[in-house]
Design an enzyme around this catalytic site. Structure first.
Site, PDB file in Angstrom:
ATOM      1  N   ASP A  64      49.962 -32.694 120.721  1.00  0.00           N
ATOM      2  CA  ASP A  64      49.705 -32.520 119.284  1.00  0.00           C
ATOM      3  C   ASP A  64      50.923 -32.884 118.431  1.00  0.00           C
ATOM      4  O   ASP A  64      52.064 -32.717 118.868  1.00  0.00           O
ATOM      5  CB  ASP A  64      49.314 -31.052 119.036  1.00  0.00           C
ATOM      6  N   GLY A  65      50.635 -33.350 117.212  1.00  0.00           N
ATOM      7  CA  GLY A  65      51.697 -33.623 116.245  1.00  0.00           C
ATOM      8  C   GLY A  65      51.878 -35.095 115.925  1.00  0.00           C
ATOM      9  O   GLY A  65      52.809 -35.468 115.195  1.00  0.00           O
ATOM     10  N   ASN A  66      50.973 -35.931 116.421  1.00  0.00           N
ATOM     11  CA  ASN A  66      51.091 -37.375 116.160  1.00  0.00           C
ATOM     12  C   ASN A  66      50.984 -37.696 114.669  1.00  0.00           C
ATOM     13  O   ASN A  66      51.730 -38.533 114.142  1.00  0.00           O
ATOM     14  CB  ASN A  66      49.973 -38.142 116.877  1.00  0.00           C
ATOM     15  N   GLY A  67      50.041 -37.028 113.993  1.00  0.00           N
ATOM     16  CA  GLY A  67      49.814 -37.298 112.567  1.00  0.00           C
ATOM     17  C   GLY A  67      51.034 -36.932 111.740  1.00  0.00           C
ATOM     18  O   GLY A  67      51.468 -37.697 110.863  1.00  0.00           O
ATOM     19  N   ARG A  90      48.443 -42.740 110.308  1.00  0.00           N
ATOM     20  CA  ARG A  90      48.285 -41.803 111.429  1.00  0.00           C
ATOM     21  C   ARG A  90      48.159 -42.513 112.773  1.00  0.00           C
ATOM     22  O   ARG A  90      48.629 -42.019 113.789  1.00  0.00           O
ATOM     23  CB  ARG A  90      47.064 -40.901 111.201  1.00  0.00           C
ATOM     24  N   GLU A 120      36.062 -31.577 118.785  1.00  0.00           N
ATOM     25  CA  GLU A 120      36.145 -31.378 117.332  1.00  0.00           C
ATOM     26  C   GLU A 120      36.827 -32.564 116.631  1.00  0.00           C
ATOM     27  O   GLU A 120      36.756 -32.686 115.409  1.00  0.00           O
ATOM     28  CB  GLU A 120      36.935 -30.096 117.011  1.00  0.00           C
ATOM     29  N   ASN A 121      37.511 -33.422 117.384  1.00  0.00           N
ATOM     30  CA  ASN A 121      38.270 -34.509 116.750  1.00  0.00           C
ATOM     31  C   ASN A 121      37.380 -35.588 116.132  1.00  0.00           C
ATOM     32  O   ASN A 121      37.861 -36.427 115.361  1.00  0.00           O
ATOM     33  CB  ASN A 121      39.281 -35.128 117.727  1.00  0.00           C
ATOM     34  N   SER A 129      43.073 -24.308 120.511  1.00  0.00           N
ATOM     35  CA  SER A 129      42.193 -25.377 120.020  1.00  0.00           C
ATOM     36  C   SER A 129      41.180 -25.813 121.096  1.00  0.00           C
ATOM     37  O   SER A 129      40.964 -27.007 121.302  1.00  0.00           O
ATOM     38  CB  SER A 129      43.011 -26.575 119.514  1.00  0.00           C
TER      39      SER A 129
HETATM   40  C1  IPE Z   1      44.140 -30.365 119.694  1.00  0.00           C
HETATM   41  O1  IPE Z   1      44.827 -30.731 118.546  1.00  0.00           O
HETATM   42  C2  IPE Z   1      43.477 -31.552 120.295  1.00  0.00           C
HETATM   43  C3  IPE Z   1      44.344 -32.566 120.869  1.00  0.00           C
HETATM   44  C4  IPE Z   1      45.641 -32.557 120.890  1.00  0.00           C
HETATM   45  C5  IPE Z   1      43.678 -33.687 121.477  1.00  0.00           C
HETATM   46  P1  IPE Z   1      44.177 -30.657 117.087  1.00  0.00           P
HETATM   47  O2  IPE Z   1      45.163 -31.229 116.168  1.00  0.00           O
HETATM   48  O3  IPE Z   1      42.821 -31.256 117.096  1.00  0.00           O
HETATM   49  O4  IPE Z   1      44.010 -29.075 116.876  1.00  0.00           O
HETATM   50  P2  IPE Z   1      43.935 -28.227 115.537  1.00  0.00           P
HETATM   51  O5  IPE Z   1      42.899 -28.877 114.659  1.00  0.00           O
HETATM   52  O6  IPE Z   1      45.285 -28.246 114.928  1.00  0.00           O
HETATM   53  O7  IPE Z   1      43.558 -26.850 115.989  1.00  0.00           O
HETATM   54  C1  IPE Z   2      47.175 -35.041 118.295  1.00  0.00           C
HETATM   55  O1  IPE Z   2      47.903 -35.271 117.145  1.00  0.00           O
HETATM   56  C2  IPE Z   2      46.276 -36.186 118.672  1.00  0.00           C
HETATM   57  C3  IPE Z   2      44.842 -35.890 118.534  1.00  0.00           C
HETATM   58  C4  IPE Z   2      44.332 -34.751 118.165  1.00  0.00           C
HETATM   59  C5  IPE Z   2      43.940 -36.980 118.863  1.00  0.00           C
HETATM   60  P1  IPE Z   2      47.290 -34.979 115.705  1.00  0.00           P
HETATM   61  O2  IPE Z   2      46.608 -36.209 115.226  1.00  0.00           O
HETATM   62  O3  IPE Z   2      46.439 -33.751 115.728  1.00  0.00           O
HETATM   63  O4  IPE Z   2      48.594 -34.730 114.866  1.00  0.00           O
HETATM   64  P2  IPE Z   2      48.794 -33.670 113.712  1.00  0.00           P
HETATM   65  O5  IPE Z   2      48.462 -32.326 114.280  1.00  0.00           O
HETATM   66  O6  IPE Z   2      47.851 -34.049 112.600  1.00  0.00           O
HETATM   67  O7  IPE Z   2      50.219 -33.792 113.333  1.00  0.00           O
HETATM   68 MG    MG Z   3      46.873 -31.787 115.443  1.00  0.00          MG
END
Ligand code: IPE
Ligand code: IPE
Ligand code: MG
Length: 239
Positions: free
Chosen positions: A20-23, A33, A67-68, A195
């Site tokens: 998590d945290g790519n965005g 993103r 949920e993604n 999550s």
């Molecule tokens: C969990 O991260 C799913 C993955 C890393 C693939 P999310 O970014 O979807 O989770 P929430 O929405 O912060 O709970």
């Molecule tokens: C995790 O990073 C990757 C996926 C859920 C596919 P995010 O895209 O959730 O990154 P943030 O949480 O928005 O920083």
């Molecule tokens: Mg995330």
């Protein structure tokens, strides 16, 4: 493969990571993103390799949740494109990297070409050091529902009686059948929640939450998480 440093305790045999945290990584840099997801894919390559050198047997990574799909169609398409590219390359380098793949999740919602890549990657099971369980369109609740459904089908077909159901039997219907539960689950990015990740398998896992964003996650962050894991006192309900 044996751990390289004999002065260190053996690492957990199964580590799971919520990538998590790519965005946020991309946002900090003023990038789209999808650039964050591309950097996240690089981070995954690095960490999977490092797990192999440490002697970790199973690495389970959360790549896309049930949920993604709520995200914009551009973002979802960008993630799917990266997955496709990653799997195409991984299929070519499988022997070199000594990695084998399993996919946890409902793959039927993915595009046919991506489904084929997943199935091809699963079929190739040469000698390997690390098994990567890729969670794709994965949800812990969904996994339990589909397991319950398949058990009910077996009851209806006369293969089981309802009273046969035990924890072990239900485990065998999950995506993770035959994979030991993860001893350690790491969530980078600063969020402190599951999550919907490995709800059944995490009953006694140790969680390590870290403030680093996934694209910045380095082998030394993994070392730190493993050290933290070794400091924990696991009691499993005992004393
Ligand atoms: C969990 O991260 C799913 C993955 C890393 C693939 P999310 O970014 O979807 O989770 P929430 O929405 O912060 O709970
Ligand atoms: C995790 O990073 C990757 C996926 C859920 C596919 P995010 O895209 O959730 O990154 P943030 O949480 O928005 O920083
Ligand atoms: Mg995330």
């Amino acid at each position: 493969m044996a751990p390289t440093d004999i002065t260190k305790p053996a690492p957990p045999q199964h580590i799971a990571i919520i990538m998590d945290g790519n965005g946020r990584w991309a946002k900090k840099r003023g990038l789209p993103r999808t650039a964050g997801h591309a950097a996240g894919a690089e981070s995954f390559r690095r960490i999977a390799n490092y797990c192999r050198t440490l002697g970790v047997r199973y690495l389970t990574v959360y790549a896309f949740s049930t949920e993604n799909w709520k995200r914009s169609s551009e973002e979802v398409a960008g993630i799917m494109k990266l997955l496709r590219r990653y799997l195409e390359e991984a299929l070519q380098d499988m022997e070199k990297n000594r990695v084998c793949f399993r996919f946890f999740g409902d793959l039927s919602k993915l595009s046919p070409d991506l489904q084929k890549l997943c199935h091809d990657a699963e079929k190739r099971s040469e000698d390997y050091d690390v098994q990567v369980n890729f969670c794709l369109n994965y949800g812990g609740r969904d996994e339990i529902v589909q397991a319950a459904r398949r058990f009910a089908e077996d009851v209806a077909a006369g293969k089981h009686n309802p009273e046969d159901l035990t924890e072990d039997l239900l485990s065998g219907y999950l995506y993770s059948a035959d994979v030991p539960d993860p001893e350690l689950i790491i969530r980078p990015s600063g969020e402190k929640r599951t999550s919907n990740f490995l709800l059944w398998q995490s009953a006694y896992s140790e969680y390590v939450f870290m403030n680093v964003l996934w694209p910045d996650f380095s082998p030394s962050d993994l070392d730190e998480a493993i050290e933290e894991y070794h400091r924990r006192n696991r009691r499993f309900g005992g004393t």
